[in-house]
Design an enzyme around this catalytic site. Structure first.
Site, PDB file in Angstrom:
ATOM      1  N   ASP A  91      -6.035  11.600  -2.190  1.00 39.22           N
ATOM      2  CA  ASP A  91      -6.884  12.495  -1.403  1.00 39.22           C
ATOM      3  C   ASP A  91      -6.805  12.112   0.078  1.00 39.22           C
ATOM      4  O   ASP A  91      -5.714  11.919   0.609  1.00 39.22           O
ATOM      5  CB  ASP A  91      -8.320  12.457  -1.940  1.00 39.22           C
ATOM      6  CG  ASP A  91      -9.092  13.731  -1.642  1.00 39.22           C
ATOM      7  OD1 ASP A  91      -9.566  13.872  -0.496  1.00 39.22           O
ATOM      8  OD2 ASP A  91      -9.218  14.580  -2.538  1.00 39.22           O
ATOM      9  N   ILE A  92      -7.944  11.967   0.726  1.00 41.83           N
ATOM     10  CA  ILE A  92      -7.937  11.719   2.170  1.00 41.83           C
ATOM     11  C   ILE A  92      -8.086  10.229   2.470  1.00 41.83           C
ATOM     12  O   ILE A  92      -8.768   9.500   1.742  1.00 41.83           O
ATOM     13  CB  ILE A  92      -9.055  12.522   2.880  1.00 41.83           C
ATOM     14  CG1 ILE A  92      -8.792  12.592   4.398  1.00 41.83           C
ATOM     15  CG2 ILE A  92     -10.449  11.950   2.582  1.00 41.83           C
ATOM     16  CD1 ILE A  92      -9.528  13.705   5.098  1.00 41.83           C
ATOM     17  N   TYR A  94      -7.796   7.200   6.017  1.00 42.35           N
ATOM     18  CA  TYR A  94      -7.718   6.957   7.461  1.00 42.35           C
ATOM     19  C   TYR A  94      -6.702   5.863   7.727  1.00 42.35           C
ATOM     20  O   TYR A  94      -6.599   4.891   6.972  1.00 42.35           O
ATOM     21  CB  TYR A  94      -9.087   6.517   7.989  1.00 42.35           C
ATOM     22  CG  TYR A  94      -9.037   5.782   9.312  1.00 42.35           C
ATOM     23  CD1 TYR A  94      -8.853   6.476  10.514  1.00 42.35           C
ATOM     24  CD2 TYR A  94      -9.147   4.388   9.363  1.00 42.35           C
ATOM     25  CE1 TYR A  94      -8.783   5.796  11.719  1.00 42.35           C
ATOM     26  CE2 TYR A  94      -9.087   3.706  10.566  1.00 42.35           C
ATOM     27  CZ  TYR A  94      -8.895   4.410  11.741  1.00 42.35           C
ATOM     28  OH  TYR A  94      -8.820   3.738  12.935  1.00 42.35           O
ATOM     29  N   HIS A  95      -5.915   6.028   8.796  1.00 41.87           N
ATOM     30  CA  HIS A  95      -5.049   4.964   9.310  1.00 41.87           C
ATOM     31  C   HIS A  95      -5.392   4.749  10.775  1.00 41.87           C
ATOM     32  O   HIS A  95      -5.721   5.704  11.489  1.00 41.87           O
ATOM     33  CB  HIS A  95      -3.569   5.343   9.218  1.00 41.87           C
ATOM     34  CG  HIS A  95      -3.098   5.581   7.821  1.00 41.87           C
ATOM     35  ND1 HIS A  95      -3.259   4.671   6.804  1.00 41.87           N
ATOM     36  CD2 HIS A  95      -2.443   6.641   7.269  1.00 41.87           C
ATOM     37  CE1 HIS A  95      -2.732   5.155   5.692  1.00 41.87           C
ATOM     38  NE2 HIS A  95      -2.242   6.349   5.946  1.00 41.87           N
ATOM     39  N   ALA A 160      -5.910   1.092   0.302  1.00 40.03           N
ATOM     40  CA  ALA A 160      -5.643   2.400  -0.302  1.00 40.03           C
ATOM     41  C   ALA A 160      -4.162   2.517  -0.642  1.00 40.03           C
ATOM     42  O   ALA A 160      -3.309   1.936   0.040  1.00 40.03           O
ATOM     43  CB  ALA A 160      -6.053   3.510   0.663  1.00 40.03           C
ATOM     44  N   LEU A 161      -3.865   3.284  -1.694  1.00 33.93           N
ATOM     45  CA  LEU A 161      -2.483   3.540  -2.105  1.00 33.93           C
ATOM     46  C   LEU A 161      -2.263   5.032  -2.271  1.00 33.93           C
ATOM     47  O   LEU A 161      -3.144   5.741  -2.756  1.00 33.93           O
ATOM     48  CB  LEU A 161      -2.196   2.876  -3.459  1.00 33.93           C
ATOM     49  CG  LEU A 161      -1.405   1.580  -3.483  1.00 33.93           C
ATOM     50  CD1 LEU A 161      -2.304   0.452  -2.997  1.00 33.93           C
ATOM     51  CD2 LEU A 161      -0.942   1.277  -4.901  1.00 33.93           C
ATOM     52  N   GLY A 162      -1.091   5.492  -1.895  1.00 32.92           N
ATOM     53  CA  GLY A 162      -0.694   6.871  -2.149  1.00 32.92           C
ATOM     54  C   GLY A 162       0.803   6.976  -1.978  1.00 32.92           C
ATOM     55  O   GLY A 162       1.335   6.578  -0.941  1.00 32.92           O
ATOM     56  N   ALA A 175      -2.190   0.933   2.500  1.00 32.26           N
ATOM     57  CA  ALA A 175      -2.839   0.660   3.790  1.00 32.26           C
ATOM     58  C   ALA A 175      -3.935  -0.369   3.552  1.00 32.26           C
ATOM     59  O   ALA A 175      -4.940  -0.080   2.894  1.00 32.26           O
ATOM     60  CB  ALA A 175      -3.419   1.942   4.373  1.00 32.26           C
ATOM     61  N   CYS A 191     -10.647   8.781  -0.072  1.00 30.69           N
ATOM     62  CA  CYS A 191      -9.967   9.035  -1.349  1.00 30.69           C
ATOM     63  C   CYS A 191     -10.738  10.028  -2.215  1.00 30.69           C
ATOM     64  O   CYS A 191     -10.504  10.129  -3.423  1.00 30.69           O
ATOM     65  CB  CYS A 191      -9.719   7.741  -2.111  1.00 30.69           C
ATOM     66  SG  CYS A 191      -8.759   6.550  -1.149  1.00 30.69           S
TER      67      CYS A 191
END
Length: 232
Positions: A91-92, A94-95, A160-162, A175, A191
């Site tokens: 999903d969403i 931030y970086h 986070a993983l994607g 990230a 997410c």
């Protein structure tokens, strides 16, 4: 099988420019694989690992819900942030500055053909890295990424993983919040998971700043051990 990985640290780089570069490397690997099958060749496919730090940006995965971004276009602009809908899972997120982003672009046929295993090994590399700082990272059932305090009222996400995969070639990645400004996560439902907090390495350690180069070295060490590969 080629188990050598070319490491590139891109430093501080715009998200779109990095995404385009990822796509270029990803397509290069795919083209070699397609040509090998078409012409019955056995040319080796390259593998890459990109480290990068992005300016403030929000990205939404292909199955993500735009309502998880809590900012209008004008508000994004006021915060000096950009937004992209991209072709990874998840999903969403931030970086931004203070975050260690890793993009492994691998031909998994050089390693193993199992996307679930791939995701779990990425998580494991982060879990083992956190352990070197005496932080217990774990998985949360049904949710990708690395978490702290799972099963308690204080569960919080630190990494986070994607990913995207096609013909066993991967792109996008993880990230890890090292020294990130966590206030930027207040503008999203991270997410797409409501009621869960985020954290960073420096917050957990109670220090102003952690050495990001040292953290990257540890991640890479565990990654190479888990994937039984050599980094050049």
């Amino acid at each position: 099988m080629n188990k050598t990985i070319q490491l590139q640290d891109l430093g501080h780089k715009d998200y779109k420019a990095t995404w385009d570069y990822q796509e270029q490397l990803f397509q290069n690997v795919l083209d070699i694989k397609i040509q090998n099958r078409r012409e019955e060749r056995q040319d080796q496919t390259p593998n890459y690992f990109l480290f990068v730090e992005h300016p403030h940006v929000y990205t939404l995965g292909k199955s993500g819900d735009l309502s998880n971004l809590l900012l209008s276009e004008k508000q994004l602009e006021a915060k000096g942030a950009t937004f992209y809908k991209i072709n990874r899972g998840g999903d969403i997120t931030y970086h931004g500055p203070g975050q260690i982003v890793g993009y492994p672009i691998l031909d998994l046929e050089n390693f193993f053909t199992d996307i679930h295993k791939y995701l779990r090994l990425l998580e494991e590399a982060i879990i083992l890295t956190l352990a070197e700082y005496n932080i217990t990272g774990t998985r949360s059932e049904g949710e990708t990424g690395v978490w702290l305090g799972v099963g308690t009222p204080f569960a919080r996400k630190i990494c986070a993983l994607g990913v995207r995969a096609s013909r066993w070639v991967t792109m996008h990645g993880f990230a890890l919040n090292a020294n990130a400004d966590l206030g930027y996560f207040d503008n999203i439902i991270p997410c797409g998971i409501k009621g869960k907090a985020v954290t960073s390495l420096n917050v957990e350690l109670g220090v102003e700043k952690v050495n990001e180069e040292e953290v990257k070295e540890k991640i890479l060490k565990h990654f190479t051990q888990l994937f039984d590969c050599t980094v050049i």
